[in-house]
Design a protein around this motif. Sequence first.
Motif, PDB file in Angstrom:
ATOM      1  N   VAL A  94       0.821  -1.214   0.000  1.00 54.13           N
ATOM      2  CA  VAL A  94       0.000   0.000   0.000  1.00 54.13           C
ATOM      3  C   VAL A  94       0.858   1.269   0.000  1.00 54.13           C
ATOM      4  O   VAL A  94       0.663   2.145  -0.852  1.00 54.13           O
ATOM      5  N   PRO A  95       1.804   1.452   0.921  1.00 56.28           N
ATOM      6  CA  PRO A  95       2.605   2.684   0.862  1.00 56.28           C
ATOM      7  C   PRO A  95       3.470   2.772  -0.389  1.00 56.28           C
ATOM      8  O   PRO A  95       3.701   3.876  -0.899  1.00 56.28           O
ATOM      9  N   LEU A  96       3.944   1.648  -0.908  1.00 55.96           N
ATOM     10  CA  LEU A  96       4.744   1.689  -2.121  1.00 55.96           C
ATOM     11  C   LEU A  96       3.915   2.170  -3.306  1.00 55.96           C
ATOM     12  O   LEU A  96       4.352   3.039  -4.088  1.00 55.96           O
ATOM     13  N   LEU A  97       2.720   1.658  -3.441  1.00 59.32           N
ATOM     14  CA  LEU A  97       1.859   2.073  -4.541  1.00 59.32           C
ATOM     15  C   LEU A  97       1.332   3.490  -4.343  1.00 59.32           C
ATOM     16  O   LEU A  97       1.119   4.217  -5.320  1.00 59.32           O
ATOM     17  N   ALA A  98       1.134   3.887  -3.097  1.00 62.39           N
ATOM     18  CA  ALA A  98       0.721   5.263  -2.841  1.00 62.39           C
ATOM     19  C   ALA A  98       1.795   6.246  -3.290  1.00 62.39           C
ATOM     20  O   ALA A  98       1.498   7.322  -3.829  1.00 62.39           O
ATOM     21  N   ALA A  99       3.053   5.890  -3.091  1.00 63.81           N
ATOM     22  CA  ALA A  99       4.142   6.748  -3.547  1.00 63.81           C
ATOM     23  C   ALA A  99       4.158   6.853  -5.066  1.00 63.81           C
ATOM     24  O   ALA A  99       4.375   7.930  -5.626  1.00 63.81           O
ATOM     25  N   VAL A 100       3.904   5.739  -5.750  1.00 68.61           N
ATOM     26  CA  VAL A 100       3.847   5.774  -7.213  1.00 68.61           C
ATOM     27  C   VAL A 100       2.676   6.632  -7.686  1.00 68.61           C
ATOM     28  O   VAL A 100       2.818   7.456  -8.599  1.00 68.61           O
ATOM     29  N   GLY A 101       1.525   6.461  -7.069  1.00 67.35           N
ATOM     30  CA  GLY A 101       0.372   7.260  -7.452  1.00 67.35           C
ATOM     31  C   GLY A 101       0.590   8.740  -7.240  1.00 67.35           C
ATOM     32  O   GLY A 101       0.168   9.570  -8.059  1.00 67.35           O
ATOM     33  N   ARG A 102       1.259   9.088  -6.173  1.00 64.42           N
ATOM     34  CA  ARG A 102       1.541  10.499  -5.926  1.00 64.42           C
ATOM     35  C   ARG A 102       2.526  11.045  -6.957  1.00 64.42           C
ATOM     36  O   ARG A 102       2.407  12.194  -7.381  1.00 64.42           O
ATOM     37  N   ALA A 103       3.503  10.250  -7.363  1.00 64.10           N
ATOM     38  CA  ALA A 103       4.467  10.709  -8.364  1.00 64.10           C
ATOM     39  C   ALA A 103       3.812  10.875  -9.727  1.00 64.10           C
ATOM     40  O   ALA A 103       4.198  11.761 -10.502  1.00 64.10           O
ATOM     41  N   VAL A 104       2.829  10.025 -10.038  1.00 65.74           N
ATOM     42  CA  VAL A 104       2.160  10.109 -11.336  1.00 65.74           C
ATOM     43  C   VAL A 104       1.245  11.319 -11.411  1.00 65.74           C
ATOM     44  O   VAL A 104       1.116  11.951 -12.458  1.00 65.74           O
ATOM     45  N   SER A 105       0.604  11.681 -10.306  1.00 66.49           N
ATOM     46  CA  SER A 105      -0.340  12.796 -10.307  1.00 66.49           C
ATOM     47  C   SER A 105       0.372  14.084 -10.671  1.00 66.49           C
ATOM     48  O   SER A 105       1.477  14.348 -10.187  1.00 66.49           O
ATOM     49  N   PRO A 106      -0.248  14.920 -11.498  1.00 66.68           N
ATOM     50  CA  PRO A 106       0.393  16.187 -11.852  1.00 66.68           C
ATOM     51  C   PRO A 106       0.481  17.102 -10.643  1.00 66.68           C
ATOM     52  O   PRO A 106      -0.397  17.074  -9.759  1.00 66.68           O
ATOM     53  N   PRO A 107       1.522  17.915 -10.536  1.00 63.53           N
ATOM     54  CA  PRO A 107       1.643  18.813  -9.392  1.00 63.53           C
ATOM     55  C   PRO A 107       0.541  19.858  -9.413  1.00 63.53           C
ATOM     56  O   PRO A 107       0.088  20.275 -10.477  1.00 63.53           O
ATOM     57  N   PRO A 108       0.068  20.274  -8.241  1.00 61.57           N
ATOM     58  CA  PRO A 108      -0.986  21.297  -8.198  1.00 61.57           C
ATOM     59  C   PRO A 108      -0.468  22.626  -8.723  1.00 61.57           C
ATOM     60  O   PRO A 108       0.723  22.924  -8.620  1.00 61.57           O
ATOM     61  N   PRO A 109      -1.339  23.431  -9.316  1.00 57.55           N
ATOM     62  CA  PRO A 109      -0.884  24.738  -9.821  1.00 57.55           C
ATOM     63  C   PRO A 109      -0.428  25.639  -8.693  1.00 57.55           C
ATOM     64  O   PRO A 109      -1.007  25.644  -7.599  1.00 57.55           O
ATOM     65  N   ARG A 110       0.603  26.382  -8.966  1.00 59.02           N
ATOM     66  CA  ARG A 110       1.130  27.285  -7.957  1.00 59.02           C
ATOM     67  C   ARG A 110       0.252  28.527  -7.836  1.00 59.02           C
ATOM     68  O   ARG A 110      -0.216  29.055  -8.837  1.00 59.02           O
ATOM     69  N   ARG A 111       0.088  28.940  -6.614  1.00 52.26           N
ATOM     70  CA  ARG A 111      -0.652  30.171  -6.387  1.00 52.26           C
ATOM     71  C   ARG A 111       0.267  31.368  -6.550  1.00 52.26           C
ATOM     72  O   ARG A 111       1.443  31.311  -6.224  1.00 52.26           O
ATOM     73  N   ALA A 112      -0.306  32.427  -7.042  1.00 53.56           N
ATOM     74  CA  ALA A 112       0.488  33.642  -7.190  1.00 53.56           C
ATOM     75  C   ALA A 112       0.838  34.203  -5.822  1.00 53.56           C
ATOM     76  O   ALA A 112       0.012  34.237  -4.909  1.00 53.56           O
ATOM     77  N   ARG A 113       2.077  34.578  -5.661  1.00 53.07           N
ATOM     78  CA  ARG A 113       2.494  35.151  -4.396  1.00 53.07           C
ATOM     79  C   ARG A 113       1.881  36.525  -4.179  1.00 53.07           C
ATOM     80  O   ARG A 113       1.599  37.245  -5.133  1.00 53.07           O
TER      81      ARG A 113
END
Length: 209
Positions: A172-191
Motif C-alpha cells: 500500500v505505501p509503495l503504490l501510494a508513492a507511485v500514485g503520488r508521483a504520477v499525479s500532476p503537481p498542483p498549480p502554484r498560487r500567485a504570491r
Amino acid sequence: MLLPLLGLALTTWQVLADGPLLVPDEALSRAVVRAVPDAVTERLADLGNVPVAVPVLVLAIAFAVRRSGRWGPALTAAAAMALVPAVIVPLKEWTARPGPLEPWAAGYFPSGHTATAAVAYLAAALLVRPYVRHPARVTAAAAVLAVATAVGLVLRGFHWPLDVLASAFLCVPLLAAVGRAVSPPPPRRARAGRWPRPRAWRAPARPGP
C-alpha cells in the motif's frame, strides 16, 4: 500510510510470537488448500514470478516516459519494485515461518510473489492510466492479476493467508508513492504582491466651461 504499516507490524509480531491470529490463519489454509486443481492455482501463482511480472512494469515505464517525458514517476515505480525484495527477504529470514505443505522448510512470511505481482501490475496501471482511453479498466485488470496471484498462492498451499495479507499491507505505501508521483503537481498560487494591484476607479473629470 500509517494503517498498512501497523498491519504489517501486527502480522509480523503474530508470526514471531506464535500469536492467536495464527489459529484462524492455519484453519483457513487447511480448509481451502487444493480445493481447486493444482494446474489452475499454479498458473495463478506464476503471475507473481519475477520473469512474468517485472517485464510488464518495465514496458509500462518505457511507455509512460515516451508519452510524458517525465522520469519522476518511472523512477518511483522502479524504486518501489526494488524495495520489495529489499524488505521481504530480511523479513523471511527473521520470521522463518514454515509453509503450509512444507513444515520442514522456512521463509514463507511474507509472500514475495504477492508483493511482486501487486507492485508490478498496479504500478504499471498507475503509469499508463493518464494515456489510455479507459483507465478504470486498466486498473481493474491489474487488480485482478494481483488478487489472482494471491488466491493462487493460498489455494495451492504455497503460502498461508497471513503471508499474503502482510504483503498487501507492505504494498500500500509503495503504490501510494507511485500514485503520488504520477499525479500532476498542483498549480502554484500567485504570491502576494506579485501582480500589480488594480488602480482605484476615478470618475472622469468634467470638461471646463
